[in-house]
Scaffold this motif. Structure first.
Motif, PDB file in Angstrom:
ATOM      1  N   TYR A   1      -9.740  -5.301  -5.828  1.00 15.50           N
ATOM      2  CA  TYR A   1      -8.368  -4.797  -5.876  1.00 15.50           C
ATOM      3  C   TYR A   1      -7.831  -4.851  -7.305  1.00 15.50           C
ATOM      4  N   ASN A   2      -7.307  -3.719  -7.772  1.00 17.12           N
ATOM      5  CA  ASN A   2      -6.703  -3.611  -9.104  1.00 17.12           C
ATOM      6  C   ASN A   2      -7.707  -3.918 -10.213  1.00 17.12           C
ATOM      7  N   ALA A   3      -8.959  -3.542  -9.995  1.00 18.77           N
ATOM      8  CA  ALA A   3     -10.021  -3.831 -10.960  1.00 18.77           C
ATOM      9  C   ALA A   3      -9.812  -3.074 -12.269  1.00 18.77           C
ATOM     10  N   THR A   4     -10.158  -3.721 -13.368  1.00 14.63           N
ATOM     11  CA  THR A   4     -10.140  -3.089 -14.688  1.00 14.63           C
ATOM     12  C   THR A   4     -11.401  -3.496 -15.434  1.00 14.63           C
TER      13      THR A   4
ATOM     14  N   ALA B   1     -14.483  -2.540 -12.938  1.00 16.22           N
ATOM     15  CA  ALA B   1     -14.244  -1.197 -12.408  1.00 16.22           C
ATOM     16  C   ALA B   1     -15.400  -0.240 -12.668  1.00 16.22           C
TER      17      ALA B   1
ATOM     18  N   ASN C   1      -8.525   6.219  -7.221  1.00 17.45           N
ATOM     19  CA  ASN C   1      -7.570   5.128  -7.282  1.00 17.45           C
ATOM     20  C   ASN C   1      -8.201   3.904  -6.657  1.00 17.45           C
ATOM     21  N   MET C   2      -8.385   2.874  -7.481  1.00 23.23           N
ATOM     22  CA  MET C   2      -9.047   1.650  -7.033  1.00 23.23           C
ATOM     23  C   MET C   2     -10.388   1.991  -6.410  1.00 23.23           C
ATOM     24  N   ASN C   3     -10.602   1.720  -5.130  1.00 24.05           N
ATOM     25  CA  ASN C   3     -11.900   1.964  -4.516  1.00 24.05           C
ATOM     26  C   ASN C   3     -11.869   3.190  -3.604  1.00 24.05           C
TER      27      ASN C   3
ATOM     28  N   ASP D   1       2.251  -1.288  -4.706  1.00 24.73           N
ATOM     29  CA  ASP D   1       0.953  -1.478  -5.354  1.00 24.73           C
ATOM     30  C   ASP D   1       1.156  -2.170  -6.704  1.00 24.73           C
TER      31      ASP D   1
ATOM     32  N   ARG E   1       0.841  -1.196   0.000  1.00 21.43           N
ATOM     33  CA  ARG E   1       0.000   0.000   0.000  1.00 21.43           C
ATOM     34  C   ARG E   1       0.880   1.252   0.000  1.00 21.43           C
TER      35      ARG E   1
END
Length: 451
Positions: A388-391, A395, A415-417, A158, A143
């Motif tokens: 986490y790290n969704a695309t 996303a 950034n992310m969530n 990250d 993180r």
């Protein structure tokens, strides 16, 4: 300045960009960059004349906003006098910038090594630490984000690290404290702090204390979510470093120069590192500049032994002139104090009120002009709004949230969530309230994805 629409000019800018510019962190054929026509203060605008309140401060660097007239004038005056000069010489702008920075850094961090930005500041800080100790390893936190160059991206914690991580960089990652998503099964900040320090010291023990050159931490992790360290944590890391002869490096590239309502985030925790990196807000990003503030002990290592590192543009006169003007403007206009006051009196109460009304907000955290909202599908389970790290399709909730914010004239930093609230440190109260109202509307879109 009133934006004047010029769609034809905007189309030409966009066409040239798509034909020739290779953008960072992007799949080149899947992006659609906004063509920006101008910027001033806390706003920028496109060629259609649509104006956006910038709640991202560029990339969290326009700490005094866009086009501050005193800084623009300082750059112009320096260009007329001396546009550039090699780093081996004493130059007025360079010397004065170093003096002003050293006046504000904590403790005895009185020597300044200038770089071109934050990533190479981290590179050089870690090189100094290894040479000073004669040890190979660096410990850094998951993180975290420390830059995109080879060593800096390897100490990053990250997903941007993954493609460049060969496993040979001499970097070991550990968990830093973050009670909302605790890795230590803690129930209080005190437990989280104690268990995180125990975890760090155990990691050092198993890696071999005599092999560890440095521990590098963002004083307050920025891109990863503005996770405020619990009371006592940074002081505890300082004690561990002293115990094992490890260099303590604080990365203030994002948190420094007024962003937290103090000159440096370290001031909030009364801790002095051995090395401190900076960039971004040092001159509001007007001309690229970064650096390392160096303690007396580490500077002494290179008193009669050459430091094996340098950059052609180290301490570039235009960048340093911008830094001198920026620091002076911040002092004269009380920008640091302004950020602290508005953070405490306007931003925090407003964000906590939004959190009460919007089920998508799991947590509010921050200080000064440095805030984040943790967006979730469920407050009870704390399931993130996106994985986490969704695309792509995964996303969608964050994409819909960001689109709503932009449609209402707010440019967010997501950034992310998480969404960050990081406007210029000299943003007005009226501008803040305008942005918070747009954020309120965008959060209603995020709410649609909650359980």
């Amino acid at each position: 300045m009133t934006p004047q629409p010029s769609p034809q000019a905007g189309a030409a800018v966009k066409a040239a960009d798509r034909a020739h510019v290779f953008h960072s962190w992007s799949a080149q054929e899947l992006i659609d960059p906004l063509a920006v026509a101008g910027a001033e203060g806390s706003y920028f605008w496109d060629y259609e004349g649509k104006r956006y309140l910038d709640f991202s401060s560029g990339l969290v660097y326009t700490n005094i906003g866009y086009q501050h007239p005193k800084v623009v004038a300082a750059i112009q005056e320096q260009a007329a006098r001396m546009t550039t000069f090699a780093p081996a010489f004493a130059v007025e702008a360079r010397s004065e910038a170093a003096r002003l920075i050293a006046e504000r850094t904590p403790g005895d961090l009185d020597k300044i090594f200038f770089t071109n930005g934050g990533a190479d500041a981290v590179e050089h800080a870690l090189r100094m630490a290894r040479l000073h100790t004669g040890r190979p390893k660096v410990l850094s936190a998951y993180r975290s984000y420390h830059g995109g160059t080879q060593q800096a991206v390897n100490v990053t914690g990250d997903p941007r690290r993954w493609a460049s991580d060969s496993g040979t960089a001499g970097v070991v990652h550990f968990w830093a404290p973050f009670l909302y998503r605790s890795r230590f099964y803690a129930e209080t900040e005190e437990q989280e702090c104690a268990r995180a320090l125990e975890h760090l010291e155990t990691t050092i023990a198993f890696e071999g204390p005599g092999t560890v050159a440095a521990i590098v931490l963002e004083t307050i992790p920025g891109t990863a979510g503005i996770m405020m360290p619990p009371a006592g944590y940074l002081a505890g890391v300082r004690e561990i470093c002293d115990k094992y002869g490890i260099v303590f490096v604080l990365d203030e590239v994002m948190a420094g120069f007024g962003r937290t309502g103090t000159w440096f985030a370290a001031d909030l925790y009364d801790v002095v590192p051995d090395l401190m990196t900076f960039a971004k807000g040092v001159n509001s990003g007007y001309v690229p500049l970064g650096g390392v503030a160096i303690s007396a002990e580490i500077a002494a290592t290179f008193a009669e032994r050459p430091y094996p590192g340098g950059l052609t543009y180290s301490g570039h006169p235009l960048a340093c002139a911008a830094a001198v003007a920026t620091i002076n403007v911040m002092a004269e206009e009380g920008v640091v104090e302004h950020a602290a006051r508005l953070g405490a009196e306007v931003v925090e109460p407003a964000l906590r009120e939004l959190a009460e009304r919007h089920p998508s907000v799991g947590e509010v955290r921050g200080t000064g002009m440095f805030w984040a909202l943790e967006l979730v599908r469920s407050r009870e389970t704390r399931e993130p709004l996106v994985p986490y790290n969704a695309t792509g399709q995964a996303a969608t909730p964050m994409s819909a949230f960001a689109a709503s914010a932009k449609a209402h004239g707010l440019w967010p930093f997501v950034n992310m969530n998480r969404t960050h609230v990081v406007p210029p440190c000299n943003v007005s109260e009226a501008e803040l309230k305008e942005g918070l109202a747009a954020l309120d509307t965008a959060l209603s879109v995020a709410d649609e994805y909650t359980e």
